[in-house]
Design a protein around this motif. Structure first.
Motif, PDB file in Angstrom:
ATOM      1  N   THR A 178       0.968  -1.377  -0.038  1.00 37.52           N
ATOM      2  CA  THR A 178      -0.140   0.044   0.043  1.00 37.52           C
ATOM      3  C   THR A 178       0.950   1.185  -0.037  1.00 37.52           C
ATOM      4  O   THR A 178       0.447   2.177  -0.567  1.00 37.52           O
ATOM      5  CB  THR A 178      -1.016  -0.080   1.245  1.00 37.52           C
ATOM      6  N   SER A 179       1.856   1.307   0.773  1.00 38.15           N
ATOM      7  CA  SER A 179       2.700   2.268   0.845  1.00 38.15           C
ATOM      8  C   SER A 179       3.461   2.621  -0.548  1.00 38.15           C
ATOM      9  O   SER A 179       3.900   3.819  -0.941  1.00 38.15           O
ATOM     10  CB  SER A 179       3.958   2.262   1.742  1.00 38.15           C
ATOM     11  N   SER A 180       3.698   1.672  -1.114  1.00 38.26           N
ATOM     12  CA  SER A 180       4.299   1.502  -2.543  1.00 38.26           C
ATOM     13  C   SER A 180       3.452   1.417  -4.120  1.00 38.26           C
ATOM     14  O   SER A 180       3.965   1.472  -5.079  1.00 38.26           O
ATOM     15  CB  SER A 180       5.447   0.582  -2.564  1.00 38.26           C
ATOM     16  N   SER A 181       2.150   1.326  -3.714  1.00 36.29           N
ATOM     17  CA  SER A 181       1.286   1.066  -4.553  1.00 36.29           C
ATOM     18  C   SER A 181       1.334   2.457  -5.666  1.00 36.29           C
ATOM     19  O   SER A 181       1.047   1.945  -7.012  1.00 36.29           O
ATOM     20  CB  SER A 181       0.008   0.683  -4.293  1.00 36.29           C
ATOM     21  N   ALA A 182       1.479   3.512  -5.245  1.00 40.46           N
ATOM     22  CA  ALA A 182       1.734   4.536  -6.395  1.00 40.46           C
ATOM     23  C   ALA A 182       2.603   4.402  -7.591  1.00 40.46           C
ATOM     24  O   ALA A 182       2.546   4.736  -8.501  1.00 40.46           O
ATOM     25  CB  ALA A 182       1.730   5.963  -5.526  1.00 40.46           C
ATOM     26  N   GLU A 238     -12.462  -4.169   0.821  1.00 37.62           N
ATOM     27  CA  GLU A 238     -12.914  -3.098  -0.243  1.00 37.62           C
ATOM     28  C   GLU A 238     -12.432  -1.944  -0.409  1.00 37.62           C
ATOM     29  O   GLU A 238     -11.817  -1.468  -1.384  1.00 37.62           O
ATOM     30  CB  GLU A 238     -14.415  -3.592  -0.139  1.00 37.62           C
ATOM     31  N   LEU A 239     -12.450  -1.266   0.803  1.00 40.56           N
ATOM     32  CA  LEU A 239     -11.936  -0.016   0.879  1.00 40.56           C
ATOM     33  C   LEU A 239     -10.133   0.047   0.626  1.00 40.56           C
ATOM     34  O   LEU A 239      -9.909   0.918  -0.140  1.00 40.56           O
ATOM     35  CB  LEU A 239     -12.139   0.720   2.135  1.00 40.56           C
ATOM     36  N   LEU A 240      -9.809  -0.992   0.805  1.00 41.87           N
ATOM     37  CA  LEU A 240      -7.992  -0.909   0.827  1.00 41.87           C
ATOM     38  C   LEU A 240      -7.808  -1.170  -0.717  1.00 41.87           C
ATOM     39  O   LEU A 240      -7.089  -0.449  -1.278  1.00 41.87           O
ATOM     40  CB  LEU A 240      -7.448  -2.108   1.471  1.00 41.87           C
ATOM     41  N   TYR A 241      -8.797  -1.831  -1.347  1.00 45.23           N
ATOM     42  CA  TYR A 241      -8.669  -1.925  -2.823  1.00 45.23           C
ATOM     43  C   TYR A 241      -8.844  -0.647  -3.336  1.00 45.23           C
ATOM     44  O   TYR A 241      -7.990  -0.162  -4.349  1.00 45.23           O
ATOM     45  CB  TYR A 241      -9.645  -3.018  -3.393  1.00 45.23           C
TER      46      TYR A 241
END
Length: 492
Positions: free
Chosen positions: A67-71, A125-128
């Motif tokens: 999540t920290s690197s998804s960008a 779902e919110l994480l996605y």
């Protein structure tokens, strides 16, 4: 009479204020690049605690690392297609699209529920959805990271092109510094969560606001610069070289005349038309080495490990025992921006290669200094100074100069595709370095040892030495050369 003299001067020499104004708008894309990639440094702890509170799944360290690197995943795709967008739709319209991506990502990262899902309730779902918004922002970053230097390089006169493209890196670091301050101000008197031995938050009363709301404000703060960039980019011209490629010679000459003066504009148009016989040429027209050098500049810029420090700065300083790691992070941002100015004002005097080589040596010294002193309380000041040397050396060398070379290294007819490939490799290695730093840093041969700390920075130091050798042997000096000279250089 005075107005007539001004018109004559404009026709002969062009308008420097006009050039600076359009370059300053373009470098806002660099500011957003820095802002978007560094905002996670202040928000990630609150974000982690928020999703750890989900009832329908267990938010693991691996999920948080992703999540920290998804960008960065979006950055890879955005940079990969930037050449297509820049060649098909033009540099200006591509930057407008990138700005829209920035804005939607900032808003969506702040409110991933989008007023549809239950507000404030963490779920898988919110994480996605949150990661999808971050990937969208990364897509805009990837496009801007390739096209902003290309835009500046294509409008700037050759004698100051390196300095102007370096301002893009200054804007990136300035964007990071701004978001460090913004995160610091938003956090205010609130605290980041601290976990006890069983993994529960030990300071809930102090960090509740950070976990529920603070990280949202940090991501949402990007809406302001994103909207400003998207609006202002509508008022800058398309680049003359792209206009010539699509047959709009008169329009291109008019822009060049405003920048360089009428006589110089005619000369530049002649040079452009001599090198742009067709819109594009096959990627390997100028040989494998041309592409290889551009790609390896990108690879080394990330493989030296700088973004592991920038993205995880608060965690690193906390591990060093610093009482207020956010303050140390802000100090590092000030050091970074100061040394970026060194590159801006020396790149045209000293050249590209000397700055890269000396920066590599400085980084190697800093990295090895961290490796030898990290974890020793009596040498904490030396460790911090070594990190500063490491970071400062990058900021006057590989930070801005790699972008300068990528923007000017390739011939006109393959620049869009070649820059896209080079920048895509940059984001791929950014993701590799960022996602492997924490596991490497925390690696142990025996329980409680600091092997990971030592090994990680020794590895980065060795890569810095290899980077210096690569520049010395293979990278051509482009100081003072026109973009059209690149065609002649690589044809040899």
């Amino acid at each position: 009479m005075k107005q007539t003299q001004q018109n004559v001067a404009w026709q002969e020499n062009g308008s420097r204020s006009y050039l600076i104004s359009i370059v300053m708008v373009a470098v806002l894309g660099g500011l957003l690049f820095g802002y978007d990639t560094a905002v996670i440094s202040g928000a990630e702890k609150g974000l982690q605690a928020f999703f750890k509170g989900a009832a329908d799944f267990q938010y693991s360290d691996f999920m948080h690392g992703f999540t920290s690197s998804s960008a960065l995943i979006g950055c890879i795709f955005g940079s990969a297609v930037s050449g297509f967008f820049a060649s098909r739709f033009g540099r200006k319209r591509s930057l407008i699209f990138a700005g829209i991506c920035f804005f939607l990502s900032a808003w969506g990262s702040m409110e991933p529920e989008s007023y549809i899902m239950p507000q404030g309730r963490a779920s898988l779902e919110l994480l996605y959805v949150f990661n999808a918004y971050r990937v969208l922002g990364g897509f805009g970053v990837g496009m801007a990271s390739a096209i902003c230097p290309m835009y500046i390089g294509e409008v700037a006169p050759s004698n100051i092109r390196g300095m102007l493209v370096s301002w893009n890196q200054f804007a990136i670091i300035f964007g990071q510094l701004v978001v460090y301050f913004v995160n610091f101000i938003i956090l205010g008197s609130h605290a980041n969560p601290i976990y006890d031995a069983v993994g529960k938050i030990a300071n809930w009363a102090d960090c509740q606001w950070t976990v529920e709301t603070g990280w949202r404000y940090m991501f949402g703060s990007e809406c302001v610069p994103a909207a400003l960039f998207t609006l202002l980019i509508c008022f800058v011209p398309e680049t003359p070289r792209y206009l010539v490629m699509i047959g709009q010679d008169k329009k291109a000459e008019g822009i060049l005349a405003r920048i360089n003066g009428s006589n110089k504009a005619k000369e530049i148009i002649r040079d452009i038309k001599e090198t742009i016989t067709v819109r594009t040429e096959p990627l390997m027209t100028y040989g494998f080495l041309c592409i290889f050098v551009g790609v390896m500049l990108s690879v080394f810029q990330q493989a030296v490990g700088i973004n592991a420090v920038l993205y995880y700065a608060p965690r690193i300083y906390e591990d060093m025992g610093m009482k207020d790691p956010m303050v140390q992070t802000v100090i590092m941002g000030i050091v970074n921006i100061s040394f970026t100015l060194v590159a801006v004002f020396t790149v045209e005097k000293l050249g590209r290669k000397p700055l890269l080589i000396w920066g590599s040596i400085g980084m190697a010294i800093g990295a090895l200094g961290v490796a030898l002193t990290f974890g020793n309380p009596s040498l904490g000041t030396v460790t911090m100074l070594s990190i500063m040397v490491y970071s400062a050396s990058f900021m006057f060398s590989w930070g801005p100069i790699a972008w300068v070379l990528i923007a000017e290294l390739f011939p006109n007819t393959i620049r869009g595709a070649a820059v896209a490939i080079a920048v895509a490799f940059q984001w791929i290695f950014n993701f590799i370095v960022s996602s492997t730093f924490v596991p490497l840093f925390n690696m142990h041969l025996t329980e409680g040892d600091d092997f990971g700390h030592w090994f990680t920075y020794v590895m980065y130091g060795v890569i810095c030495v290899l980077a210096a050798l690569f520049v010395w042997k293979l990278v051509p000096e482009t100081k003072g050369k026109t973009l059209e000279d690149m065609t002649k250089l690589w044809k040899k």
